[in-house]
Design a protein around this motif. Structure first.
Motif, mmCIF file in Angstrom:
data_model
loop_
_atom_site.group_PDB
_atom_site.id
_atom_site.type_symbol
_atom_site.label_atom_id
_atom_site.label_comp_id
_atom_site.label_asym_id
_atom_site.label_seq_id
_atom_site.Cartn_x
_atom_site.Cartn_y
_atom_site.Cartn_z
ATOM 1 N N ASP A 87 17.691 128.466 57.909
ATOM 2 C CA ASP A 87 17.755 129.530 56.897
ATOM 3 C C ASP A 87 19.147 129.590 56.271
ATOM 4 N N ASP B 295 16.300 133.996 54.027
ATOM 5 C CA ASP B 295 15.079 133.822 53.234
ATOM 6 C C ASP B 295 13.846 133.759 54.132
ATOM 7 N N LEU C 199 10.854 135.077 52.031
ATOM 8 C CA LEU C 199 10.104 134.043 51.302
ATOM 9 C C LEU C 199 9.261 133.189 52.255
ATOM 10 N N VAL D 13 15.813 134.471 48.405
ATOM 11 C CA VAL D 13 14.695 135.407 48.290
ATOM 12 C C VAL D 13 14.314 135.896 49.698
ATOM 13 N N ASN E 281 21.124 137.276 51.859
ATOM 14 C CA ASN E 281 20.711 138.368 50.970
ATOM 15 C C ASN E 281 21.185 139.691 51.554
ATOM 16 N N GLY F 3 19.695 131.072 53.243
ATOM 17 C CA GLY F 3 19.785 132.260 52.385
ATOM 18 C C GLY F 3 20.685 133.350 52.941
#
Ligand SMILES: NC(=O)C1=CN([C@@H]2O[C@H](COP(=O)(O)OP(=O)(O)OC[C@H]3O[C@@H](n4cnc5c(N)ncnc54)[C@H](O)[C@@H]3O)[C@@H](O)[C@H]2O)C=CC1
Ligand SMILES: Nc1nc(=O)c2c([nH]1)NC[C@@H]1CN(c3ccc(C(=O)N[C@@H](CCC(=O)O)C(=O)O)cc3)C=[N+]21
Ligand SMILES: [Mg+2]
Length: 344
Positions: free
Chosen positions: A283, A302, A269, A266, A287, A285
């Motif tokens: 981190d 994220d 976030l 996300v 994306n 994530g």
């Protein structure tokens, strides 16, 4: 704050410097009067950016040496087989990164491509062939798989001793029991980043954001478990947040954390207001976001990097953070599988 000179052995001074750096204590030492230190807490002093690329380079050197030692002893080069189903562009990038890293390290590799419509039976048959091929040291099937294929059945079809992802049910069982096993690459990467940076985990508060079986859960498993067990753990107090964690509770738990590991997928976030001054922020994530205006696709994690960087003690970037170390750990697992095969 004045500290008597008798306390200032060189080792203690070095430790003090490291402590001050991590906690953002700004320290001045009165050279004229060596008995006096002054300390204050910095308010905006940017975090140290932990380069995953640099850590991966260090691990690569160790793997290269290990591979050359195997070869010098008259063994074949370790071989990694990667199965890719369909043509998801992100999956292709990861598979290419893996085969490229392998060749860089003297590990031979093959990418086995199958169309998205391949049947589960055909896939299981291919895995069976690779399991029985003595030239293959490590085998992984890139995830996610198309909806008609049962991912659990596929992971369990891989011979546990060739399972460099550590996704086989037996290897997950061993991980949960703190037994020595193939640790999944991304959790292993998070562990290596923390340990190689010299970050203490024993007794610390860790927040893992995300509970997936391949990422969040095994990260939490590594960090909370006992450092004296067969597979040493981090002895941290671990909290797991997930999609049912209310936003205000996420912020609450985050503010208590000495180490925050974001693995939710996300963007934005984790923001600066949620992070404790001097905390370590990892981190995980990845994306892909469409940039407004240029329309280009940008890779973000994220964590709100720019904001959190002003408050954290350490932070990993995206790209160039956990990703490259993940690739390195897949390679390390491949060499481990090759070495284990020799022992049998
Ligand atoms: N750098 C690397 O090597 C890797 C990065 N990734 C990335 O890490 C992220 C997570 O990957 P997976 O675990 O495979 O994804 P997933 O989709 O399987 O799991 C996401 C987890 O985040 C939790 N979550 C979702 N929204 C949340 C919210 N608002 N607050 C708190 N928790 C929330 C969910 O409950 C779930 O447990 C993705 O961005 C993925 O691309 C994944 C694997 C490797
Ligand atoms: N069986 C299986 N094993 C995996 O380990 C596995 C998987 N399936 N499916 C997908 C996730 C994701 N993953 C990544 C690996 C490298 C980067 C990586 O190299 N990232 C670069 C950027 C790469 C880019 O440009 O997209 C970086 O962060 O700097 C990212 C993500 C492994 N996964
Ligand atoms: Mg990264």
């Amino acid at each position: 704050m004045a500290i008597p000179a008798t306390y200032c052995s060189p080792l203690k001074i070095r430790g003090l410097f490291q402590f001050c750096y991590r906690t953002k204590l700004q320290m001045t030492w009165n050279i004229a009067d060596r008995r006096e230190f002054s300390c204050s807490v910095a308010t905006s002093y940017p975090a140290a950016v932990l380069s995953g690329t640099a850590i991966a380079r260090q691990i690569h050197k160790e793997i290269q040496a290990s591979v050359e030692q195997l070869v010098a002893q008259g063994n074949r080069r370790p071989h990694l087989a990667v199965i890719l189903v369909g043509d998801d562009p992100a999956s292709r990038v990861y598979v290419r990164n893996k085969t490229r890293a392998a060749s860089l390290l003297g590990i031979s590799s093959s990418a086995l491509l199958r169309p998205a419509g391949v049947s589960q039976a055909e896939l299981l048959d291919l895995i069976d062939q690779m399991n029985r091929d003595w030239r293959v040291s490590g085998l992984l099937v890139q995830l996610p798989l198309p909806g008609h294929i049962n991912e659990r059945a596929v992971c369990n079809a891989i011979a546990p001793e060739k399972d460099v992802d550590g996704f086989h049910i037996v290897n997950i069982g061993k991980l949960v029991l703190d037994q020595r096993t193939m640790v999944p690459a991304t959790p292993a990467a998070v562990w290596e980043i923390i340990k190689r940076t010299g970050i203490e985990t024993v007794g610390k508060n860790v927040l893992v954001v995300g509970r997936s079986k391949n990422v969040g859960m095994p990260i939490a498993m590594l960090l909370h478990s006992d450092r004296n067990h067969e597979r040493p753990g981090g002895d941290a107090t671990v909290t797991i947040a997930h999609r049912c964690t209310p936003r205000d509770q996420l912020a609450h738990h985050c503010r208590l954390a000495d180490i925050v590991i974001a693995a939710a997928g996300v963007p934005q976030l984790i923001t600066a207001d949620m992070v404790k001054e001097g905390a370590v922020v990892i981190d995980v994530g990845i994306n892909r976001i469409h940039e407004t205006g240029s329309g280009r696709i940008r890779l973000v994690g994220d964590v709100d990097f720019e904001g959190v960087q002003q408050k954290a003690g350490f932070i990993t970037p995206v790209p160039g953070g956990v990703g490259p170390v993940t690739i390195a750990m897949v390679m390390k697992n491949t060499v481990t599988a090759a070495r284990n095969a020799l022992a049998h």
